[in-house]
Structures are given as C-alpha cells and as structure tokens.
Design an enzyme around this catalytic site. Structure first.
Site, PDB file in Angstrom:
ATOM      1  N   HIS B 150       0.872  -1.176   0.000  1.00 40.12           N
ATOM      2  CA  HIS B 150       0.000   0.000   0.000  1.00 40.12           C
ATOM      3  C   HIS B 150       0.912   1.230   0.000  1.00 40.12           C
ATOM      4  O   HIS B 150       2.013   1.178   0.553  1.00 40.12           O
ATOM      5  CB  HIS B 150      -0.841  -0.056   1.277  1.00 40.12           C
ATOM      6  CG  HIS B 150      -1.935   0.966   1.375  1.00 40.12           C
ATOM      7  ND1 HIS B 150      -1.680   2.291   1.633  1.00 40.12           N
ATOM      8  CD2 HIS B 150      -3.272   0.854   1.265  1.00 40.12           C
ATOM      9  CE1 HIS B 150      -2.838   2.948   1.685  1.00 40.12           C
ATOM     10  NE2 HIS B 150      -3.815   2.108   1.457  1.00 40.12           N
ATOM     11  N   ASP B 227       3.157  -4.377   8.090  1.00 37.85           N
ATOM     12  CA  ASP B 227       1.883  -3.675   7.915  1.00 37.85           C
ATOM     13  C   ASP B 227       0.772  -4.712   8.085  1.00 37.85           C
ATOM     14  O   ASP B 227       0.565  -5.563   7.216  1.00 37.85           O
ATOM     15  CB  ASP B 227       1.849  -3.037   6.528  1.00 37.85           C
ATOM     16  CG  ASP B 227       0.479  -2.456   6.174  1.00 37.85           C
ATOM     17  OD1 ASP B 227      -0.447  -2.543   7.008  1.00 37.85           O
ATOM     18  OD2 ASP B 227       0.333  -1.935   5.052  1.00 37.85           O
ATOM     19  N   GLN B 230      -4.455  -5.369   7.096  1.00 36.36           N
ATOM     20  CA  GLN B 230      -5.427  -6.307   6.532  1.00 36.36           C
ATOM     21  C   GLN B 230      -5.366  -7.661   7.229  1.00 36.36           C
ATOM     22  O   GLN B 230      -6.108  -8.576   6.850  1.00 36.36           O
ATOM     23  CB  GLN B 230      -5.184  -6.491   5.023  1.00 36.36           C
ATOM     24  CG  GLN B 230      -5.317  -5.209   4.217  1.00 36.36           C
ATOM     25  CD  GLN B 230      -6.751  -4.714   4.109  1.00 36.36           C
ATOM     26  OE1 GLN B 230      -7.703  -5.475   4.277  1.00 36.36           O
ATOM     27  NE2 GLN B 230      -6.919  -3.434   3.835  1.00 36.36           N
ATOM     28  N   LYS B 253     -10.530  -0.304  10.298  1.00 36.07           N
ATOM     29  CA  LYS B 253     -10.722  -1.488   9.456  1.00 36.07           C
ATOM     30  C   LYS B 253     -11.135  -2.704  10.282  1.00 36.07           C
ATOM     31  O   LYS B 253     -11.336  -3.784   9.746  1.00 36.07           O
ATOM     32  CB  LYS B 253      -9.433  -1.806   8.693  1.00 36.07           C
ATOM     33  CG  LYS B 253      -9.049  -0.764   7.647  1.00 36.07           C
ATOM     34  CD  LYS B 253      -7.834  -1.227   6.865  1.00 36.07           C
ATOM     35  CE  LYS B 253      -7.137  -0.122   6.113  1.00 36.07           C
ATOM     36  NZ  LYS B 253      -7.887   0.418   4.996  1.00 36.07           N
ATOM     37  N   CYS B 397      -4.649   2.349  -3.719  1.00 33.80           N
ATOM     38  CA  CYS B 397      -3.453   2.889  -3.079  1.00 33.80           C
ATOM     39  C   CYS B 397      -2.287   1.912  -3.192  1.00 33.80           C
ATOM     40  O   CYS B 397      -1.468   1.797  -2.272  1.00 33.80           O
ATOM     41  CB  CYS B 397      -3.707   3.267  -1.616  1.00 33.80           C
ATOM     42  SG  CYS B 397      -4.962   4.529  -1.425  1.00 33.80           S
TER      43      CYS B 397
END
Lengths: 152, 441
Positions: B150, B227, B230, B253, B397
């Site tokens: 991202h 990261d 997700q 999220k 993104c």
C-alpha cells in the site's frame, strides 16, 4: 433505471468509437493529466491557427480510462475543433459548470451540444473527475499553446 | 454451495466448530439495515477500505463522552482519573488482542501515521544520542519493501531514503500474486537496515510468509516492520509469534472508529527510539534550554490523544474476541475463508472475468480483486453500486501493484464477519449484469 440515465447511448457510442483518438504528429502543446484516485490518464495535443482568433485547428488524445472519461474526451474534441479558442473555452466553462451543479443545472444545449449527455454524471460526485479529465487537459494544453504562439 | 444455503443468513459449518450466527452479527450493525440507490439492500463489500461499526462500539464512544470525558494523563480531578483509566484499559484490551504487553502499544491516528512515526524516528536518530544508533540509515544502507505495498508502506520509505541517502529496494511479485522469494537473499543483504512488508495484501489478498522474511532479516541484522492493516482485522495475530520489531494497524478497518491506529514495537526498541511528534505529555523535564522525554508509549503520544476512539477500538476488540463463543478471530478467519472460496469459484466461472491474485484460498485473505474484459473497473463499480453492491474500484493505493499486473485498476470485493453467502451471490449476479449492460457477454 438510473444506469441508463448515466450511461446515455451517445456516451457509450463515443466510448466504443472515440473521435480524434491517436496523437497528431505536429502540435503547439501537449499535456498529460491523471486522475490520482483511479489512475485514469490522458494525453492531449492541441494546435492553434495563426489567425487572430486563434482557431483550434486540431485536438487529439490518447490514454486509458473508464467510459465516462473516454467518451467525455471524445465529445470534447468534436466540440472544440475548428472553433475560435475563446469560444472553445466558453464551452469548457459551461461543461465545468454543468459538472459542478450536482445535477441541479439545466444544461445549455446550444453551447454544449452532445456534451449535454453527461448531465447524469453530475449526480455522481465520484465520477465528475472522470468527465472533466479530458476537458481540463484541453484547457491546460490550449493555454500553453496560446502562450507558445505569443512567444513565437 | 446449494442455492438453499446461499440464501440463508446463518452460516453453520460444524467441521470448523467456530461458526457464529451471521444474522445476529448483522443485526449489531445499524448501517446494514439501510437501503441504498433507490431501495436496494446494502451489500457492503468494501471492508478492506473501512469496516462498518457495531452498536457496541458506538455505545462505548457515546458512553465515554456522556460519562467520563476529560483530557487524559493530565489533571487530578475525578473525570480525568476515569478518562485515563478508560483510555489505559483500552490499551490493555488492544494489546491483549495481539498478544503484547500494554506498554508496547503506541496509539496513533492510523497505520499510516504509525509507519511515518518509525520512518521519521529513523531520520531523527541521525541527530540523537548513541542509544538510537541502530535506527540510523544513510548512504550505503538499504531499506527493503515489496511491490505489493500500500502507498502507506511505500511512500514513507521512499521519503526516508530521499532524506538520508539510503537506497530503497523491493521484492518483486510472481504472476500468481505471490512474493517472489528467489532473490530474497540478494535484495535483503548486509546493507539492509529495515525490511517493511504487508502481512496480507489489500489488493491480492495474499498472506505473506512472515517467518521466511523475518528469518532473512535476522540473518542480516535488519529491523522488520509489518503492515498488519489487513491481517489484524481478519485473522488471529500474535505479535510475539510474528517475530517482527514493529507492527502497525488501523482501528477503522476492524470495527473501530476512524482516527485511532496502533504501532506495536518491542519495548527495548521503543525505549531507544527518538520521538517523531513532540509536545505535551511526551516529556520528562522541559526547560527553555532543552527537553528530555518520558518513557514509551507516552513518548510517542504527544498532545491530547483520540481518547473516545481508543475506547471504541477497545470495544471493537472485545466484540471480535467474543464471537463464536469466544473463538474470536479464528471464527472470523474461518468465515471469511468460506466466503472467499465462494467468491473465487463463482467469479472465476464467469467468462471474461480474471482474478488478480491467488486463485485459491491457500495463504489468502478475503480481498478479491478482479478485472472484467471490456469494462473499466470504474464502470463495473457503477453498475454494482446501482444494485446496492458497494465495492472498491481503482488502484487501491497500490499503484505499482496494479501496474505490475498490467491493469490500470481493478474491482475489489472484500469480505468481513457481517457478509454472508447472499452477499457473494449479489456480487456475482451484479458482475454478470454489468457484462450484459455493456454488451460484452
């Protein structure tokens, strides 16, 4: 159906068979504009005449994008080619105003001609940038072309 | 999956024994009962961008503002005590949710800020004391990312490289949507100071082999930032088991509010790392001549924090943990695994539809990106939206990623705990409708 109001036949026709697509070899100015939210991009080349009115003699485009951006660019080239630059910019302003109207404006068909088909786009804020991509590129390129002529 | 099951709202899969009542979950999310675009049922398939919020999270925020609101970590009145207690209790809940001690959790406004915090701390290290020497990067050093990042986990490292003279390198991708690890040992080498990568791709759904990447980083002494935007919302994540040095994720999220995110870091690293944002509440002693800083996590939380949002995120963690009779994130992962399998098989059956990402559910999460021949993703999304199916279109993104796969953009459906088989069916039906509308099928 809302969809038919958005995707009028004239838009789909221009999308499938875009006018003035493919870049001219000789030009006074070229710009490359992108829509950073979706990645659509367009290159526009403009040539102006040497007459006092600075007639828009040729406009071509290339790039990739959704049906709205491709069709809108195609219609734009039809509407500005062969017109005095000042008139072409009036049409550009009128189209910009229509897009920013949130669907409240009554489009002026005399000025906008085929571009009135995009009236439904104004109701979808996320698509307005698509419809404006080619038009804003033209405005930018025309200004650069006019400046180049003045310098010469 | 039979039509009968596809139409039911409750998913029962006894073999997994972590099922939960999806209809009951849906009922907790007020927004899911509204209609869109002229009366269509809302089919929300954009949780990869942001999730919807259950009543329990909204109530926690409202209750905080109605009963306890005060500036935390300052003042000695009763409300200040209660607000501070609630804020720190949320920190404890969230840290337990990812298997970390509470003092290793730094609240940020989102994951983007968490990554920037580390990136700027690394440049600040150049002008800080000897204790932060291991964060210094400069000419001759490399920072390694992947081609599937991202922008939030790419641009801050590009900028760090630009500020310091370090070199940015990246791991490339295979045609089937996986990291290409063939050149891992040459891309990550003795010059590498930091390896930053996504746990789970927001576009491809790919779950990356954290163990392999961390092992290589350890061999060369590089720091590792994961990261987890997700992954933490969609699968059980235990930061101790991951083995990374830093992990970031965003609250919005994972059923929490916007404006709250988390940077987890190993305590010894946080204790040695210079601050990024400076100001109130991150200080030890301030004189006109200079300032010393307090200990983590407060060192990295300058200013009055997003308190209600942290409390809302704590409530979101509680909500997720309680699912499936306490199965928690294992239940969420199993449910999404099921929906992803359905979507991959049913979308994959449509002529002219191509999945961008792994074609099977193996090491894969619930973001399903696809392209439809002859229809730009923007137009696919418009037709879907006309039927109440809300997906993401564009480059998500992750522009280098879409460029890698030779497409200007994709359409992405992403699933969460409140989606069901009927939502997948609505998606598939709407994609077929788009092909009819644009006369490409």
């Amino acid at each position: 159906m809302e969809l038919e109001a958005l995707y009028q036949e004239i838009i789909l026709d221009h999308y499938r068979h875009p006018h003035h697509k493919g870049l001219q070899a000789e030009f006074d100015a070229e710009v490359h504009h992108v829509n950073p939210t979706c990645g659509d991009e367009v290159t526009v080349r403009v040539s102006l005449g040497t007459d006092g009115a600075q007639t828009v003699t040729e406009v071509t485009h290339d790039g990739q994008g959704c049906s709205i951006s491709q069709a809108s660019t195609s219609v734009m080239t039809d509407l500005v080619t062969g017109r005095p630059l000042a008139d072409a910019l009036v049409t550009q302003e009128e189209f910009l105003a229509l897009m920013q109207s949130r669907g409240a404006a009554e489009p002026d068909e005399e000025i906008l001609e085929d571009a009135v088909a995009f009236v439904g786009v104004a109701k979808y804020p996320a698509r307005i940038k698509c419809a404006l991509l080619g038009w804003m590129a033209f405005k930018d390129a025309a200004a650069q072309a006019a400046a180049a002529k003045e310098m010469a | 999956m039979s039509a009968d099951v596809a139409g039911s709202l409750s998913v029962v899969r006894p073999e997994l024994d972590v099922s939960f009542d999806v209809a009951a979950v849906k009922a907790d999310f007020p927004i899911l009962s509204r209609t869109v675009r002229g009366g269509h049922r809302l089919v929300y398939l954009d949780s990869g961008a942001t999730s919807q919020k259950p009543r329990q999270v909204l109530d926690a925020e409202r209750s905080y503002y109605e009963q306890h609101n005060a500036a935390v970590h300052r003042g000695a009145h009763q409300l200040a005590e209660e607000a501070t207690d609630d804020y720190e209790a949320a920190r404890a809940t969230i840290s337990a949710f990812i298997g970390a001690p509470a003092d290793e959790i730094v609240f940020t406004k989102n994951a983007t800020e968490g990554i920037n915090l580390v990136a700027y701390a690394m440049s600040n290290a150049a002008t800080s004391g000897a204790e932060s020497a291991r964060f210094v990067v400069g000419p001759g050093d490399s920072i390694v990312v992947t081609e599937m990042e991202h922008h939030a986990n790419l641009v801050p490292w590009q900028m760090l490289a630009q500020r310091t003279g370090a070199t940015l390198r990246w791991l490339s991708l295979t045609d089937d949507g996986r990291l290409d690890l063939d050149d891992l040992d040459t891309v990550v080498d003795g010059s590498t100071k930091l390896l930053a990568f996504t746990h789970q791709s927001n576009v491809l759904g790919t779950v990356n082999p954290v163990d392999v990447l961390v092992a290589r980083a350890r061999e060369v002494g590089a720091l590792v930032l994961v990261d987890a935007c997700q992954s933490v919302p969609h699968q059980p994540v235990d930061v101790a088991a991951l083995g990374a040095d830093f992990v970031v994720f965003s609250g919005h999220k994972m059923l929490g509010p916007t404006g709250i995110g988390v940077l987890w870091g190993r305590y010894d690293l946080l204790a040695a790392m210079p601050p990024f944002l400076t100001g109130g509440s991150m200080i030890e002693v301030v004189r006109m001549e200079g300032t010393t800083f307090t200990v983590p996590p407060q060192r990295f939380e300058a200013g009055v924090p997003n308190t209600a949002q942290a409390i809302g995120l704590g409530a979101a963690c509680d909500y997720l943990s309680a699912l499936g009779g306490g199965a928690g994130m294992a239940a969420v992962a199993a449910h999404e695994h099921h929906l992803t399998g359905l979507a991959l098989s049913q979308l994959g059956e449509i002529p002219g539809v191509r999945i961008i990402g792994p074609a099977t559910t193996e090491a894969r999460g619930g973001a399903v990106s696809f392209v439809v021949d002859g229809i730009h993703p923007h137009d696919v999304g418009q037709v879907l939206d006309d039927r109440g199916v809300e997906v993401r279109v564009g480059h998500h993104c992750a522009w280098p990623l879409t460029r890698r796969y030779g497409v200007p953009a994709t359409t992405r459906a992403s699933f969460y705990l409140y989606n069901d088989d009927a939502d997948v069916a609505a998606l598939v039906s709407a994609v077929r409708h788009a092909q009819t509308f644009f006369q490409v099928a």
